[in-house]
Design a protein around this motif. Structure first.
Motif, PDB file in Angstrom:
ATOM      1  N   ILE A  93       0.854  -1.187   0.000  1.00 37.57           N
ATOM      2  CA  ILE A  93       0.000   0.000   0.000  1.00 37.57           C
ATOM      3  C   ILE A  93       0.891   1.238   0.000  1.00 37.57           C
ATOM      4  O   ILE A  93       1.854   1.333   0.746  1.00 37.57           O
ATOM      5  N   GLY A  94       0.545   2.181  -0.857  1.00 35.40           N
ATOM      6  CA  GLY A  94       1.308   3.411  -0.967  1.00 35.40           C
ATOM      7  C   GLY A  94       2.466   3.332  -1.939  1.00 35.40           C
ATOM      8  O   GLY A  94       3.046   4.344  -2.293  1.00 35.40           O
ATOM      9  N   LYS A  95       2.830   2.120  -2.386  1.00 34.84           N
ATOM     10  CA  LYS A  95       3.958   1.960  -3.315  1.00 34.84           C
ATOM     11  C   LYS A  95       3.515   1.390  -4.656  1.00 34.84           C
ATOM     12  O   LYS A  95       3.947   1.861  -5.707  1.00 34.84           O
ATOM     13  N   ASP A  96       2.679   0.372  -4.628  1.00 34.98           N
ATOM     14  CA  ASP A  96       2.245  -0.262  -5.877  1.00 34.98           C
ATOM     15  C   ASP A  96       1.277   0.646  -6.621  1.00 34.98           C
ATOM     16  O   ASP A  96       0.530   1.421  -6.023  1.00 34.98           O
ATOM     17  N   THR A  97       1.286   0.510  -7.948  1.00 31.41           N
ATOM     18  CA  THR A  97       0.368   1.243  -8.812  1.00 31.41           C
ATOM     19  C   THR A  97      -0.480   0.227  -9.575  1.00 31.41           C
ATOM     20  O   THR A  97      -0.295  -0.981  -9.418  1.00 31.41           O
ATOM     21  N   ARG A  98      -1.372   0.712 -10.427  1.00 31.13           N
ATOM     22  CA  ARG A  98      -2.172  -0.205 -11.247  1.00 31.13           C
ATOM     23  C   ARG A  98      -1.272  -1.091 -12.105  1.00 31.13           C
ATOM     24  O   ARG A  98      -1.543  -2.270 -12.288  1.00 31.13           O
ATOM     25  N   GLU A  99      -0.226  -0.495 -12.654  1.00 31.79           N
ATOM     26  CA  GLU A  99       0.675  -1.233 -13.542  1.00 31.79           C
ATOM     27  C   GLU A  99       1.472  -2.298 -12.800  1.00 31.79           C
ATOM     28  O   GLU A  99       1.743  -3.364 -13.339  1.00 31.79           O
ATOM     29  N   THR A 100       1.882  -2.031 -11.540  1.00 33.72           N
ATOM     30  CA  THR A 100       2.659  -3.027 -10.791  1.00 33.72           C
ATOM     31  C   THR A 100       1.753  -4.031 -10.076  1.00 33.72           C
ATOM     32  O   THR A 100       2.191  -5.137  -9.767  1.00 33.72           O
ATOM     33  N   ALA A 101       0.498  -3.656  -9.818  1.00 33.38           N
ATOM     34  CA  ALA A 101      -0.422  -4.572  -9.138  1.00 33.38           C
ATOM     35  C   ALA A 101      -0.967  -5.633 -10.093  1.00 33.38           C
ATOM     36  O   ALA A 101      -1.207  -6.778  -9.691  1.00 33.38           O
ATOM     37  N   ALA A 102      -1.151  -5.282 -11.353  1.00 35.91           N
ATOM     38  CA  ALA A 102      -1.741  -6.211 -12.327  1.00 35.91           C
ATOM     39  C   ALA A 102      -0.954  -7.511 -12.466  1.00 35.91           C
ATOM     40  O   ALA A 102      -1.550  -8.589 -12.454  1.00 35.91           O
ATOM     41  N   PRO A 103       0.390  -7.494 -12.581  1.00 32.10           N
ATOM     42  CA  PRO A 103       1.102  -8.778 -12.684  1.00 32.10           C
ATOM     43  C   PRO A 103       1.061  -9.612 -11.396  1.00 32.10           C
ATOM     44  O   PRO A 103       1.179 -10.829 -11.439  1.00 32.10           O
TER      45      PRO A 103
END
Length: 165
Positions: free
Chosen positions: A57-67
């Motif tokens: 939380i606070g670090k991941d984005t949509r692009e890094t969460a998807a994989p």
């Protein structure tokens, strides 16, 4: 020799009326027992706890969460601030209508900048929405109204209602 001719002239026991009745009874019993066995169906996808634990939380984005957890089948409809993963389990016994026995929803909420803000898991218990786990950075949850609508709409729409509109 006469005894073998008499044996050939006799019908096998399976084709006698009593044998046929017995075979029909066994088939009916097998069909009845099979119809009583529950059939389970799973619908949807919810990421495993191990995959959700990889999110920061606070670090991941949509692009890094998807994989890490996969793309959802539903996202926020109005402002696209959340991802919703929905999974349900249905049980059917014989000719009785299917019954939903479990439902889980996982929500990932993102800030306007696309940074992960909340990770929550909800379940369904006795018709009520129950938070199962929550990793929230803010005290208020914005998407509760959407979740309530999402939970309440499943299983209440029939084909007849679709055709009437």
């Amino acid at each position: 020799m006469a005894s073998t001719t008499a044996q050939r002239a006799r019908k096998p026991a399976a084709f006698s009326p009593r044998g046929m009745l017995r075979a029909v009874a066994v088939l009916c019993l097998a069909a009845a027992l099979t119809a009583c066995a529950p059939i389970y169906r799973n619908h949807g996808y919810v990421p495993a706890e191990e995959d959700l634990a990889k999110l920061e939380i606070g670090k991941d984005t949509r692009e890094t969460a998807a994989p890490k957890v996969g793309r959802p089948s539903a996202s926020g409809l109005l402002n696209d601030t959340g991802w919703f993963y929905v999974q349900s389990r249905w049980e059917q016994r014989g000719a009785i209508a299917p019954k939903e026995i479990d439902r889980q929803v996982v929500t990932l909420t993102f800030t306007d900048g696309g940074v992960l803000q909340n990770v929550e898991r909800f379940g369904l218990e006795r018709g009520q929405i129950v938070p199962l786990s929550r990793r929230v950075t803010q005290s208020s949850v914005k998407s509760m109204g959407v979740l309530r609508q999402l939970f309440s709409s499943f299983g209440r729409l029939s084909a007849g209602q679709l055709l009437d509109n």
